[in-house]
Design an enzyme around this catalytic site. Structure first.
Site, PDB file in Angstrom:
ATOM      1  N   GLU A  88     -85.748 -60.052  10.999  1.00 21.88           N
ATOM      2  CA  GLU A  88     -85.040 -60.834   9.854  1.00 21.88           C
ATOM      3  C   GLU A  88     -85.651 -59.471   8.287  1.00 21.88           C
ATOM      4  OE1 GLU A  88     -84.688 -63.849   9.854  1.00 21.88           O
ATOM      5  OE2 GLU A  88     -85.152 -64.415   7.540  1.00 21.88           O
ATOM      6  N   GLU A 122     -92.012 -69.377   6.189  1.00 16.09           N
ATOM      7  CA  GLU A 122     -92.040 -70.530   6.625  1.00 16.09           C
ATOM      8  C   GLU A 122     -92.366 -71.735   7.343  1.00 16.09           C
ATOM      9  OE1 GLU A 122     -87.719 -71.475   5.123  1.00 16.09           O
ATOM     10  OE2 GLU A 122     -87.370 -70.213   6.969  1.00 16.09           O
ATOM     11  N   GLU A 130     -95.031 -67.253  16.079  1.00 15.18           N
ATOM     12  CA  GLU A 130     -94.826 -66.668  15.488  1.00 15.18           C
ATOM     13  C   GLU A 130     -94.772 -66.564  13.769  1.00 15.18           C
ATOM     14  OE1 GLU A 130     -92.402 -63.355  18.872  1.00 15.18           O
ATOM     15  OE2 GLU A 130     -91.008 -64.658  17.098  1.00 15.18           O
ATOM     16  N   LYS A 147     -92.546 -66.961  10.450  1.00 17.79           N
ATOM     17  CA  LYS A 147     -90.824 -67.564  10.917  1.00 17.79           C
ATOM     18  C   LYS A 147     -91.179 -66.900   9.411  1.00 17.79           C
ATOM     19  CE  LYS A 147     -87.417 -71.288  10.506  1.00 17.79           C
ATOM     20  NZ  LYS A 147     -87.557 -70.251   9.387  1.00 17.79           N
ATOM     21  N   LYS A 181     -89.329 -75.022  15.753  1.00 21.86           N
ATOM     22  CA  LYS A 181     -89.274 -74.143  14.340  1.00 21.86           C
ATOM     23  C   LYS A 181     -90.044 -75.086  13.788  1.00 21.86           C
ATOM     24  CE  LYS A 181     -84.548 -74.955  13.109  1.00 21.86           C
ATOM     25  NZ  LYS A 181     -84.024 -74.475  11.545  1.00 21.86           N
ATOM     26  N   ARG A 228     -78.554 -72.951  20.500  1.00 22.14           N
ATOM     27  CA  ARG A 228     -80.212 -73.552  20.013  1.00 22.14           C
ATOM     28  C   ARG A 228     -81.671 -74.430  20.821  1.00 22.14           C
ATOM     29  NH1 ARG A 228     -81.071 -75.062  15.180  1.00 22.14           N
ATOM     30  NH2 ARG A 228     -78.717 -74.535  14.043  1.00 22.14           N
ATOM     31  N   LYS A 245     -92.768 -70.093  20.893  1.00 22.32           N
ATOM     32  CA  LYS A 245     -90.887 -69.580  21.810  1.00 22.32           C
ATOM     33  C   LYS A 245     -92.736 -69.609  23.039  1.00 22.32           C
ATOM     34  CE  LYS A 245     -89.127 -66.270  18.376  1.00 22.32           C
ATOM     35  NZ  LYS A 245     -88.934 -64.980  17.914  1.00 22.32           N
ATOM     36  N   ARG A 303     -81.359 -63.535   9.033  1.00 22.22           N
ATOM     37  CA  ARG A 303     -81.007 -62.871  10.444  1.00 22.22           C
ATOM     38  C   ARG A 303     -80.529 -61.458  10.055  1.00 22.22           C
ATOM     39  NH1 ARG A 303     -81.826 -66.047  14.482  1.00 22.22           N
ATOM     40  NH2 ARG A 303     -81.769 -64.987  16.979  1.00 22.22           N
TER      41      ARG A 303
HETATM   42  N1  LIG Z   1     -90.233 -64.584  14.439  1.00 18.74           N
HETATM   43  C1  LIG Z   1     -88.905 -65.352  14.279  1.00 18.74           C
HETATM   44  N2  LIG Z   1     -88.113 -65.487  15.342  1.00 18.74           N
HETATM   45  C2  LIG Z   1     -86.948 -66.113  15.391  1.00 18.74           C
HETATM   46  N3  LIG Z   1     -86.742 -65.907  14.194  1.00 18.74           N
HETATM   47  C3  LIG Z   1     -87.359 -66.196  13.093  1.00 18.74           C
HETATM   48  C4  LIG Z   1     -88.544 -65.250  12.801  1.00 18.74           C
HETATM   49  N4  LIG Z   1     -89.149 -65.390  12.149  1.00 18.74           N
HETATM   50  C5  LIG Z   1     -87.829 -65.829  10.664  1.00 18.74           C
HETATM   51  N5  LIG Z   1     -86.782 -66.163  11.438  1.00 18.74           N
HETATM   52  C6  LIG Z   1     -85.454 -66.543  10.438  1.00 18.74           C
HETATM   53  O1  LIG Z   1     -85.179 -68.579  11.081  1.00 18.74           O
HETATM   54  C7  LIG Z   1     -84.399 -68.755  11.133  1.00 18.74           C
HETATM   55  C8  LIG Z   1     -84.194 -69.848  12.099  1.00 18.74           C
HETATM   56  O2  LIG Z   1     -85.009 -70.732  11.347  1.00 18.74           O
HETATM   57  P1  LIG Z   1     -84.263 -71.840  10.260  1.00 18.74           P
HETATM   58  O3  LIG Z   1     -84.775 -72.922  10.201  1.00 18.74           O
HETATM   59  O4  LIG Z   1     -84.291 -70.816   8.417  1.00 18.74           O
HETATM   60  O5  LIG Z   1     -82.783 -71.577  10.163  1.00 18.74           O
HETATM   61  P2  LIG Z   1     -81.014 -70.941   9.317  1.00 18.74           P
HETATM   62  O6  LIG Z   1     -81.259 -70.184   9.118  1.00 18.74           O
HETATM   63  O7  LIG Z   1     -81.710 -72.395   8.727  1.00 18.74           O
HETATM   64  O8  LIG Z   1     -80.502 -72.187  10.688  1.00 18.74           O
HETATM   65  P3  LIG Z   1     -80.627 -73.325  11.667  1.00 18.74           P
HETATM   66  O9  LIG Z   1     -81.029 -74.154  10.591  1.00 18.74           O
HETATM   67  O10 LIG Z   1     -79.295 -73.538  11.955  1.00 18.74           O
HETATM   68  O11 LIG Z   1     -81.020 -73.206  12.327  1.00 18.74           O
HETATM   69  C9  LIG Z   1     -83.943 -67.417  12.340  1.00 18.74           C
HETATM   70  O12 LIG Z   1     -82.286 -67.412  12.618  1.00 18.74           O
HETATM   71  C10 LIG Z   1     -84.216 -66.383  11.950  1.00 18.74           C
HETATM   72  O13 LIG Z   1     -83.102 -65.870  10.712  1.00 18.74           O
HETATM   73 MG   LIG Z   2     -81.756 -74.453   8.298  1.00 19.81          MG
HETATM   74 MG   LIG Z   3     -84.304 -68.969   7.335  1.00 24.68          MG
END
Ligand SMILES: Nc1ncnc2c1ncn2[C@@H]1O[C@H](COP(=O)(O)OP(=O)(O)OP(=O)(O)O)[C@@H](O)[C@H]1O
Ligand SMILES: [Mg+2]
Ligand SMILES: [Mg+2]
Length: 671
Positions: free
Chosen positions: A371, A470, A316, A318, A495, A489, A475, A323
């Site tokens: 998101e 990004e 998907e 990102k 990711k 986690r 998944k 969130r």
């Molecule tokens: N398709 C998607 N599925 C799940 N999460 C998504 C999606 N698109 C965007 N996100 C965002 O990506 C986040 C996870 O990756 P990210 O690296 O941005 O995390 P973060 O907010 O920095 O937190 P962490 O680094 O603690 O995981 C999710 O919490 C969500 O906000």
């Molecule tokens: Mg992060």
């Molecule tokens: Mg983010």
């Protein structure tokens, strides 16, 4: 009912001993003369428990002390009283309400110094000097109290009294609130004996610092409830049975709490229906946000394919927004929650207003995982996260909004009265698409592709970046491995960010704990900063690096403005400093996202000490990316994640020139 009694006579002794272990320390924490059934919980018993918990580093002992305390509370509560246990639990985790209600403590140092001085008659200067020496205001308060001669013994503090006063402090706002707070704190301190002042002050500061992770509290609560039921029924269990009962209770409690993270509902259910009735009574409920599922970073598409070999998965987009967990109750009430379970309805009134458009008539109640992304009002193009974080967090008026927010939904956790957590993602996704509709510029489903080859994924990744995302989230689609795992986690969500492709690794979210004064042109601002990660287990901040690059003059000015009010004279007691020597310390509060070129072992910094080696881990060439105002200090990157990053990097280096593309946790084959 009708539980089998599997009493093994040979094990009788061991069984009683084991149960007695949790009971044996009751007298140690109890007040002289005990407290009678139906009396309010004495605060002295709670603080005695805290002091014993603080004195040990052993997790098992911490848990058993807490179990002892909760068991006492349960056994001495009047019939039907659930409040005593509820308030005791809240004080143990230093909270006053569920997260999403957001009643928080975090009283500044100067106000507390004032109250300590007023209630003990010591001068401000003396209190400050002692703080400089001790570094722990709680300790200073306790010492000040104990050195004070009192003519008569004050009335003993109770848990309900302390709890309601702390709530009053947390809830008071407005002009005269400072004076009111000082007066309540002064009154509380005046009644403190023994350890009480130490923990009241720490509670007020917002951190107990006894190493009481939430997991410990949940386990202790489950054990105490199970033991209380057993004692009340006068049952005798074999050691095996006791152990398995306690384990089962703890697992139930953890599972239930991750679906319904509010003690306000879980504790009454626990006391009324017992551990066995918990699952039935406490299920995911719209209106109560759950902790979101998180993802693991990966460095290459090859790693994704290794992990998901022969499994069906989906990629998907990102999205780079914030969130948003969106809830709709049967009665029409709508709630939008952040990843921290903060209520975001005030920040996104437009989202709340738009929401009805995307809901189909058949959809009565739901919990969406999504998101919230900024988009350009005219072109409809996705915009970076910063555009959203420019918004005030409160009282945003719809007519003042410049940037639109569009919701990209990627999961459905609850629908029309049914939790969906334990259904495969493929099914949840189908239901999501069936019950909601796309509204241009307002609501869409996260773009996805179920492609499987490296080439297809690569193309989709490039497309996502071109569209302003990004990277990708990959998944698992089927089987129980694709169930929604709240607060985890998980390796079932990976990711894949564009940054990784440059070999940099995932970014870290770190707390600013110290500052270095600038030189030359930068003398009126901080020129560099000391950063720390947060260890939730020990509740301490561990220093990780000094950062001084990546800042424009303008940014340095902004940082000065936000950090200056957080200056404190000495590192707080919960900052594990190591050899770092900043010019000034800050209250740990502000979180920055940082990228690094490399991680290395360090004799100076304390991050992840003991996890990889005795030495800590530090970041080389850290670069500031942005302020993470959607994360609080407790949500900063943890030492385990840092150790994992370090190990992956070491692994990648050692495999250079050899087999490539292997990484991740399955590194056994290398040694
Ligand atoms: N398709 C998607 N599925 C799940 N999460 C998504 C999606 N698109 C965007 N996100 C965002 O990506 C986040 C996870 O990756 P990210 O690296 O941005 O995390 P973060 O907010 O920095 O937190 P962490 O680094 O603690 O995981 C999710 O919490 C969500 O906000
Ligand atoms: Mg992060
Ligand atoms: Mg983010």
């Amino acid at each position: 009912m009708a539980e089998e009694e599997e009493l093994d006579e040979d094990d009788d002794d061991a069984a009683t001993q084991n149960a007695e272990a949790a009971l044996s320390r009751q007298s140690e924490i109890d007040v002289k003369g005990g407290w009678k059934i139906g009396d309010p919980v004495p605060y002295a018993v709670l603080t005695k428990t805290f002091s014993l918990i603080e004195a040990t580093t052993k997790r098992i002992e911490k848990t058993s002390l807490l179990t002892t305390f909760f068991l006492l509370v349960i056994q001495r509560s009047a019939k039907g009283d659930t409040k005593s246990l509820l308030q005791s639990v809240y004080l143990c985790i230093n909270r006053l309400s569920p997260d999403y209600v957001g009643v928080e403590l975090g009283i500044g140092e100067s106000l507390l110094i004032k109250a300590i001085s007023e209630s003990t008659g010591r001068s401000l200067a003396t209190v400050k000097a002692e703080l400089k020496k001790e570094g722990d205001l709680g300790l200073v308060a306790m010492n000040s109290k104990n050195s004070q001669k009192t003519l008569f013994k004050p009335k003993a503090l109770t848990v309900p009294f302390v709890f309601s006063n702390l709530r009053e402090i947390a809830l008071s706002t407005g002009h005269s609130s400072q004076a009111k707070k000082v007066s309540i704190i002064t009154k509380l301190l005046a009644a403190c004996q023994d350890f009480e002042a130490k923990y009241i002050v720490r509670s007020l500061e917002g951190k107990l610092r006894i190493g009481n992770a939430e997991r410990t509290v949940l386990v202790a609560l489950a054990h105490a409830a199970a033991l209380a039921e057993k004692e009340a029924a006068g049952k005798r269990w074999s050691k095996e049975k006791l152990t398995s009962r306690l384990e089962e209770a703890a697992n139930t409690m953890k599972a239930v709490y991750s679906e319904l993270p509010t003690y306000d509902l879980v504790i009454p259910a626990l006391l009324e229906d017992g551990v066995n009735g918990l699952r039935e009574r406490c299920r995911l409920t719209p209106g109560v946000p759950l902790k979101p599922m998180l993802a693991k970073p990966t460095k290459a598409i090859g790693e994704v394919l290794d992990r998901f070999e022969n499994k069906r998965f989906t990629c998907e987009y990102k999205y780079d927004g914030e969130r948003a967990q969106v809830h709709k109750l049967e009665d029409g009430t709508v709630g939008v929650f952040s990843r921290n379970s903060e209520d975001m309805s005030k920040k996104y009134p437009d989202l709340v207003e738009q929401l009805p458009h995307c809901i189909k008539a058949s959809t009565k109640s739901f919990v969406l995982d999504a998101e919230a992304v900024a988009i350009d009002k005219t072109t409809g193009k996705l915009m970076p996260f910063q555009e959203l974080s420019k918004r005030k967090r409160k009282d945003v008026k719809v007519e003042d909004i410049q940037v639109r927010v569009c919701l990209f939904a990627f999961d459905l956790l609850y629908l029309n009265g049914e939790p969906l957590l334990q259904k495969p993602l493929s099914e949840r996704r189908e239901l999501l698409r069936e019950h909601f509709q796309i509204v241009t510029g307002e609501f869409d489903f996260a773009k996805s592709s179920d492609s499987e080859t490296t080439e297809e994924i690569q193309t989709f990744l490039e497309e996502s970046v071109k569209d302003g995302c990004e990277g990708l989230m990959v998944k698992m689609l089927d089987s129980d491995a694709s169930y929604y795992e709240p607060s985890r986690r998980s390796v079932n969500w990976l990711k894949l960010k564009k940054d990784y492709l440059a070999g940099v690794g995932d970014s870290l979210d770190l707390v600013v704990v110290g500052g270095y004064y600038g030189k030359g042109k930068r003398t009126n601002v901080y020129g560099a900063f000391l950063l720390a990660c947060f260890d939730a287990e020990s509740e301490e901040y561990q220093t990780i690096c000094k950062i001084g690059t990546g800042f424009s003059e303008e940014m340095l000015q902004t940082h000065w403005d936000t950090l200056r009010p957080l200056e404190i004279s000495k590192a707080r007691g919960d900052v594990k400093v190591g050899g770092a020597k900043p010019d000034i310390w800050f209250e740990p509060k502000i979180v920055w996202e940082v990228l690094t070129a490399d991680l290395s072992l360090s004799p100076i910094y304390t991050a992840a000490q003991g996890l990889v080696e005795e030495r800590g881990i530090s970041l080389r060439f850290p670069r500031f990316i942005r302020v993470r105002d959607d994360k609080s200090a407790d949500d900063a990157t943890g030492p385990e994640q840092i150790a994992e990053m370090y190990e992956r990097q070491a692994l990648a280096q050692s495999s250079k020139g050899g087999k490539k593309g292997k990484g991740g946790d399955n590194n056994d084959e290398f040694w």
